[in-house]
Design a protein around this motif. Structure first.
Motif, mmCIF file in Angstrom:
data_model
loop_
_atom_site.group_PDB
_atom_site.id
_atom_site.type_symbol
_atom_site.label_atom_id
_atom_site.label_comp_id
_atom_site.label_asym_id
_atom_site.label_seq_id
_atom_site.Cartn_x
_atom_site.Cartn_y
_atom_site.Cartn_z
ATOM 1 N N SER A 173 -19.655 -14.768 11.103
ATOM 2 C CA SER A 173 -19.911 -13.323 11.099
ATOM 3 C C SER A 173 -21.042 -12.971 10.126
ATOM 4 N N ARG A 174 -21.212 -13.777 9.069
ATOM 5 C CA ARG A 174 -22.341 -13.568 8.152
ATOM 6 C C ARG A 174 -23.654 -13.837 8.874
ATOM 7 N N ILE A 216 -32.932 -6.624 3.685
ATOM 8 C CA ILE A 216 -32.180 -7.810 4.092
ATOM 9 C C ILE A 216 -32.067 -8.797 2.935
ATOM 10 N N LYS A 217 -33.162 -8.999 2.200
ATOM 11 C CA LYS A 217 -33.113 -9.914 1.056
ATOM 12 C C LYS A 217 -32.162 -9.379 -0.021
ATOM 13 N N TYR A 218 -32.145 -8.057 -0.178
ATOM 14 C CA TYR A 218 -31.245 -7.434 -1.152
ATOM 15 C C TYR A 218 -29.793 -7.765 -0.821
ATOM 16 N N LEU A 219 -29.419 -7.589 0.448
ATOM 17 C CA LEU A 219 -28.042 -7.860 0.851
ATOM 18 C C LEU A 219 -27.722 -9.348 0.774
ATOM 19 N N ASP A 220 -28.675 -10.193 1.117
ATOM 20 C CA ASP A 220 -28.463 -11.639 1.051
ATOM 21 C C ASP A 220 -28.109 -12.064 -0.369
ATOM 22 N N TYR A 228 -19.929 -6.224 6.664
ATOM 23 C CA TYR A 228 -20.195 -4.785 6.684
ATOM 24 C C TYR A 228 -19.505 -4.127 5.494
ATOM 25 N N LYS A 229 -18.284 -4.550 5.197
ATOM 26 C CA LYS A 229 -17.548 -3.966 4.064
ATOM 27 C C LYS A 229 -18.252 -4.283 2.750
ATOM 28 N N PHE A 230 -18.719 -5.540 2.601
ATOM 29 C CA PHE A 230 -19.474 -5.882 1.393
ATOM 30 C C PHE A 230 -20.791 -5.103 1.349
ATOM 31 N N ALA A 231 -21.418 -4.888 2.507
ATOM 32 C CA ALA A 231 -22.663 -4.124 2.538
ATOM 33 C C ALA A 231 -22.432 -2.686 2.090
ATOM 34 N N ARG A 232 -21.315 -2.101 2.499
ATOM 35 C CA ARG A 232 -21.000 -0.741 2.053
ATOM 36 C C ARG A 232 -20.888 -0.691 0.531
ATOM 37 N N LEU A 233 -20.301 -1.717 -0.069
ATOM 38 C CA LEU A 233 -20.181 -1.755 -1.528
ATOM 39 C C LEU A 233 -21.546 -1.950 -2.181
ATOM 40 N N ALA A 234 -22.411 -2.735 -1.523
ATOM 41 C CA ALA A 234 -23.741 -2.992 -2.078
ATOM 42 C C ALA A 234 -24.626 -1.759 -2.011
ATOM 43 N N LEU A 235 -24.467 -0.970 -0.943
ATOM 44 C CA LEU A 235 -25.411 0.106 -0.665
ATOM 45 C C LEU A 235 -24.906 1.501 -1.028
ATOM 46 N N THR A 236 -23.597 1.637 -1.280
ATOM 47 C CA THR A 236 -23.056 2.933 -1.709
ATOM 48 C C THR A 236 -23.173 3.020 -3.222
ATOM 49 N N ARG A 237 -23.972 3.951 -3.679
ATOM 50 C CA ARG A 237 -24.252 4.045 -5.115
ATOM 51 C C ARG A 237 -22.984 4.395 -5.895
ATOM 52 N N PRO A 238 -22.708 3.684 -7.002
ATOM 53 C CA PRO A 238 -21.526 4.010 -7.826
ATOM 54 C C PRO A 238 -21.655 5.422 -8.395
ATOM 55 N N SER A 239 -20.658 6.243 -8.150
ATOM 56 C CA SER A 239 -20.637 7.606 -8.677
ATOM 57 C C SER A 239 -19.221 8.132 -8.522
ATOM 58 N N PRO A 240 -18.852 9.167 -9.265
ATOM 59 C CA PRO A 240 -17.508 9.755 -9.096
ATOM 60 C C PRO A 240 -17.276 10.225 -7.662
ATOM 61 N N GLN A 241 -18.327 10.750 -7.008
ATOM 62 C CA GLN A 241 -18.171 11.249 -5.639
ATOM 63 C C GLN A 241 -17.905 10.114 -4.648
ATOM 64 N N ASN A 242 -18.447 8.938 -4.939
ATOM 65 C CA ASN A 242 -18.315 7.804 -4.014
ATOM 66 C C ASN A 242 -17.180 6.850 -4.387
ATOM 67 N N TYR A 243 -16.450 7.160 -5.466
ATOM 68 C CA TYR A 243 -15.458 6.204 -5.961
ATOM 69 C C TYR A 243 -14.374 5.912 -4.923
ATOM 70 N N ARG A 244 -13.826 6.944 -4.293
ATOM 71 C CA ARG A 244 -12.742 6.718 -3.327
ATOM 72 C C ARG A 244 -13.222 5.886 -2.145
ATOM 73 N N SER A 245 -14.443 6.157 -1.718
ATOM 74 C CA SER A 245 -14.996 5.407 -0.602
ATOM 75 C C SER A 245 -15.169 3.937 -0.963
ATOM 76 N N ARG A 246 -15.623 3.674 -2.169
ATOM 77 C CA ARG A 246 -15.822 2.288 -2.602
ATOM 78 C C ARG A 246 -14.481 1.559 -2.771
ATOM 79 N N VAL A 247 -13.480 2.266 -3.271
ATOM 80 C CA VAL A 247 -12.148 1.671 -3.371
ATOM 81 C C VAL A 247 -11.619 1.325 -1.984
ATOM 82 N N VAL A 296 -21.575 -11.714 -4.799
ATOM 83 C CA VAL A 296 -20.284 -11.035 -4.766
ATOM 84 C C VAL A 296 -19.154 -12.006 -4.426
ATOM 85 N N ILE A 297 -19.430 -13.012 -3.590
ATOM 86 C CA ILE A 297 -18.349 -13.936 -3.211
ATOM 87 C C ILE A 297 -17.984 -14.893 -4.348
ATOM 88 N N LYS A 298 -18.806 -14.931 -5.400
ATOM 89 C CA LYS A 298 -18.480 -15.755 -6.562
ATOM 90 C C LYS A 298 -17.316 -15.170 -7.357
#
Length: 589
Positions: A466-467, A439-443, A378-397, A449-451
């Motif tokens: 859990s995956r 689903i394919k996008y997240l897969d 779920y945490k990796f999914a949040r990083l995948a799906l939360t668009r990089p932006s100044p507004q979202n930076y704290r959330s992504r961190v 990301v784990i690399k």
């Protein structure tokens, strides 16, 4: 931060709650600034500079935790000594992880079962015993299982025996084991009371008795320097089917043996007085009258009740209501359609999207991925799906830190320095995934990301399982959306919209709308046997009507449609609505 400073932002009742320095129960009117008061209360405590103790805030949902933390960060207050999350996350971090060794059930380790896997297992056991899953209580109380019917107990015991054999615990068992650890080991409760200065509990009316007792055990171990601060509205206690209990005020002192003070937030800053007077008709807990105190106090609201609209004409009627609101200048984001059950909404949403292609609909609210925050994926999914932006930076961190911490807790060597987190986020941003399907996008994203790490995450059984559970849940949700004719909501672009600023008309249930507010609320399905459900009392019907009505700022349109069939006939208007004496506005449109 002192009283003079707070006067610029809060009213006297809110300031009193913020500065109050003892155990308290705050009963808050809808729109009374409850979240605002909590935010300033936390910020005030953090700014006092007692760096040796933690401030804990327990919220009913993770979204509420995110919102509160976001507001505090925007105030420029350090959150180093703040922990905020749900009661389950609190128990895992502060009780189970450090003290599992004193509990026979988990002293050799445990794994948290994914909610999707848990629900599937419950359904399987219930089907085996020919019992409906909704008739069985899988929860726990102070003395053990809550279920008391002999044939149902056999179902629950079989479910938990299966979990034990596999080394799993579920969310209900997390609470029970945490309570058991504290009740059997007073030194642990004392340890916690010495490292916490204050625990704030949001939406206390949805708290289970076992959760109250757990918190009271910490309080009783050190009532001098540690305090509890409960905030909520007992009139909104609609989660009683899940064990939620709005304790009567006297019960706080009676159960804990320690004095609590009652504080109230009676001013509504959300709605017109007309709307406030209307939802007050459904109060089940007496108290001081609510007063509209915001800019909309004198607004001439429209409050309608249509109990002659046929179920076949429902789409057209709701379409006309939306079009009228839009023509009057109401933004689509300020319109909300509410129904008691999701399956009513999914069909309606599909049809409205077809007949109103120019209007966006933010729904149905069934999220396409599991919101199990304890899952690494779920945490990796949040990083995948939360668009990089100044507004979202704290959330992504925040989510990157959470993922690194989870890996570290499993014994994997990670560098969680801020500079490394930034490098990791840059790596995430650099990943190019061209899949259209969500689903394919997240897969693909997960595979890439784990690399980043110098170890194979999937070699850890907890993470590989859990995956698998994450994608099994996602596939199930995808199938449901496709079956409902909403396949377009399974795209990667829609997945990303989960974490974007919402656009369009919101479509949601009564239980999911808590905490939200809109200029215009349209609610249908207000029928006896649905609100309340068969077996629920009239008080529950009042609470549900109170919640949905209090979401409206300006306009409220209620619909008890006719010709909706039951197994034995047709539904009728909810008894509570039928019985109240109120002069409604002329029917719209």
């Amino acid at each position: 931060m002192n009283e003079e400073f707070l006067k610029e932002f809060l009213n006297p009742e809110q300031i009193k709650a913020v500065l109050f320095d003892d155990n308290a129960v705050v009963m808050a009117c809808p729109g009374g600034g409850k979240t605002r008061t909590l935010v300033y209360k936390i910020a005030y405590q953090l700014s006092k500079g007692d760096g040796s103790k933690n401030i804990i805030a327990i919220t009913y949902t993770n979204n509420a935790a995110d919102e509160i933390k976001k507001r505090i960060l925007e105030m420029g207050v350090s959150v180093e000594k703040l922990w905020i999350g749900t009661i389950h996350s609190f128990c895992i971090k502060w009780i189970l992880k450090p003290y599992s060794g004193v509990c026979d059930e988990i002293k050799f380790g445990y794994r948290i079962i994914d909610p999707h896997h848990s629900e599937s297992l419950k359904a399987e056991v219930c089907q085996k015993h020919k019992i409906k899953i909704y008739d069985v209580d899988f929860g726990w109380c102070e003395t053990g299982l809550r279920e008391f019917k002999p044939n149902h107990i056999a179902v629950v015991e079989e479910y938990y025996n299966h979990l034990r054999e596999q080394g799993y615990i579920d969310f209900d068992y997390i609470i029970y084991l945490s309570f058991k650890i504290l009740r059997s080991n007073s030194f642990i409760a004392n340890n916690l009371s010495n490292i916490f200065k204050l625990i704030l509990i949001d939406e206390y009316q949805d708290t289970q008795i076992l959760q109250y007792e757990l918190l009271f055990d910490i309080l009783k171990s050190n009532g001098e320097s540690f305090k509890l601060f409960f905030v909520g509205d007992p009139n909104q206690a609609i989660f009683n089917s899940m064990g939620g209990v709005a304790l009567a005020f006297n019960s706080f002192s009676n159960r804990s043996g320690i004095q609590f003070t009652l504080l109230e937030l009676k001013d509504n800053y959300r709605s017109s007085q007309k709307v406030v007077d209307y939802f007050s008709l459904f109060k089940t807990i007496n108290g001081a009258p609510f007063e509209a105190s915001g800019d909309l106090r004198e607004y001439e609201s429209k409050i309608t009740l249509n109990n002659s609209c046929s179920v076949d004409g429902l789409d057209g009627y709701i379409q006309a209501l939306i079009e009228n609101m839009l023509s009057e200048g109401v933004q689509s984001t300020e319109i909300c359609i509410i129904a008691p059950w999701w399956f009513h909404l999914s069909d309606l949403t599909r049809r409205l999207m077809a007949i109103m292609p120019e209007v966006s609909f933010n729904g149905p609210g069934v999220t396409p991925i599991s919101s199990n925050r304890e899952s690494l994926w779920y945490k990796f999914a949040r990083l995948a799906l939360t668009r990089p932006s100044p507004q979202n930076y704290r959330s992504r961190v925040y989510y990157a830190n959470e993922a690194f911490s989870q890996l570290s807790e499993c014994g994997l060597k990670v560098n969680d320095e801020p500079s490394e987190i930034k490098v990791f986020l840059k790596y995430c941003n650099s990943l190019k995934v061209n899949e259209v399907d969500g689903i394919k996008y997240l897969d693909v994203f997960f595979t890439e990301v784990i690399k980043f790490f110098d170890f194979d995450i999937l070699q850890i059984e907890e993470f590989s399982e859990s995956r698998e559970a994450f994608f099994a849940s996602a596939e199930k949700r995808k199938k449901k959306l496709n079956d409902d004719g909403l396949g377009l909501l399974t795209s990667a672009e829609h997945y990303k919209k989960m974490f974007d600023k919402k656009t369009g008309v919101t479509v949601t249930t009564i239980h999911s709308v808590k905490g939200l507010e809109f200029d215009c609320v349209i609610a249908f399905g207000l029928l006896q046997g649905i609100v309340p459900r068969f077996g629920e009392d009239e008080a529950q019907s009042k609470r549900l009507l109170y919640v949905l009505s209090s979401r409206a700022r300006k306009h409220l349109h209620l619909i008890s449609e006719i010709n909706r069939n039951t197994r034995t006939g047709q539904y009728k208007i909810t008894n509570v609505l039928k019985s109240i004496k109120y002069v409604y506005s002329g029917l719209e449109p």
